[in-house]
Design an enzyme around this catalytic site. Sequence first.
Site, mmCIF file in Angstrom:
data_model
loop_
_atom_site.group_PDB
_atom_site.id
_atom_site.type_symbol
_atom_site.label_atom_id
_atom_site.label_comp_id
_atom_site.label_asym_id
_atom_site.label_seq_id
_atom_site.Cartn_x
_atom_site.Cartn_y
_atom_site.Cartn_z
ATOM 1 N N GLN A 182 0.823 -1.319 -0.093
ATOM 2 C CA GLN A 182 -0.022 0.004 0.035
ATOM 3 C C GLN A 182 0.890 1.323 -0.135
ATOM 4 O O GLN A 182 0.461 2.453 -0.126
ATOM 5 C CB GLN A 182 -0.835 0.152 1.357
ATOM 6 C CG GLN A 182 -2.080 -0.921 1.173
ATOM 7 C CD GLN A 182 -3.147 -0.881 -0.104
ATOM 8 O OE1 GLN A 182 -3.380 0.194 -0.359
ATOM 9 N NE2 GLN A 182 -3.824 -1.806 -0.334
ATOM 10 N N THR A 238 7.147 -19.802 -16.263
ATOM 11 C CA THR A 238 7.193 -18.669 -17.155
ATOM 12 C C THR A 238 6.609 -17.510 -16.905
ATOM 13 O O THR A 238 5.685 -17.451 -16.475
ATOM 14 C CB THR A 238 6.374 -19.470 -18.472
ATOM 15 O OG1 THR A 238 6.906 -20.693 -18.680
ATOM 16 C CG2 THR A 238 6.530 -18.347 -19.609
ATOM 17 N N CYS A 325 -9.762 -8.273 0.734
ATOM 18 C CA CYS A 325 -9.354 -9.600 0.895
ATOM 19 C C CYS A 325 -10.182 -10.083 2.136
ATOM 20 O O CYS A 325 -10.256 -11.348 2.537
ATOM 21 C CB CYS A 325 -7.794 -9.850 1.306
ATOM 22 S SG CYS A 325 -6.994 -9.296 -0.318
#
Length: 376
Positions: A182, A238, A325
């Site tokens: 943040q 990847t 969240c």
Amino acid sequence: MENIHYLDNSATTQVLEEAAQAALRLMRQDYGNPSALHAMGKQAREAMEQARGQVAGAMGCKAEQVIFTSCGTESINTAIQSAARKGKAFGRHIVSTQIEHKATLDTLKALEQEGFQVTLVPPEKDGTVSCDRVLEAVRPDTILLTMMEVNSETGAILPTAAAMEKAKEKAPHCLCHIDGVQAYCKLPISLGGVDFLSVSGHKIGAMKGVGALYCKDLRSLRPLLHGGGQEGNRRSGTEGMPQIVSMGVASALRAEKREESQRHMAALRQSLIEGLSAMPCPVRINSPQNGAAHILNISPEKGRSEVLLRVLSDEGVYVSGGSACARGRRSHVLEAMKLPAAAIDAALRVSFCPENTQEDVKAFLAGLQKALGFFL
């Protein structure tokens, strides 16, 4: 969609146009695998290293100290678990705070199951954390101090720089990690005394699915993922090139205008605070006075956040009831601050980005006034 007033930028941000165009180029033009030896692989590698340099420039470190990850959570997990594994020969004590993101707290819970001891320092009543109380928790056998730079719910700025430099004096084998998700490209983050710094792309106008980890000494890093040996055998898989280049571009743009953006968002925050006095009921400000400019947490005396959010959303105003969240659960941050239950249940988080305007603030205040009318 018209009349969008998006004020939930601590949850995620709109991708910057320049970052989106850079990502599109890596999806449609320079789409080679950066591990490939042919020309298109070389082009992708060059784009990745350019992005690494841009992120390093924003962090204030060397490019070779930056590891790309999939998100802030992966960066945090990698840093904490690396420090624990490296330090366990010297001790098993870890210090953090009660107001950390769940990516930190749940990782620490997992380490407790492995025999590590964790001390969580409580916040002060205003949501800040006392440097003295952090240092009181540090012991000679402390091997990790992990703290966020800016709290994602209240915007409280934690004393990372002072605490981490002094912690190493008390605990010679202590590694220090900052959750900078943040704060990255919003506030200056001192790397003095810091061994790891975790950041995320989608909080600054880059795509979702990319984060980065600063590692002062790469020998301290213990990979979470094993496989193809990407990122110098430190993070296999990847590389997500569109996301990575978008983070590079966004980092460069945001870092260049960081101070200007902070002044702009501070003015928006102040306008919002002043406008709350016109609400039909008192509104408690849960954020500290000297908190980060881009976050303001409030609790109206009337109402519940889920109802307020629904009315605001119908008005085209988008804020949150806390950390995205948390997904509707009561805020552990506000509980740690010992706020009254009614204030926790009514809490709203407004979070700005540099593109927000005074019109967004006015729309929020008008929407909140309408929402509160249902409870009066």
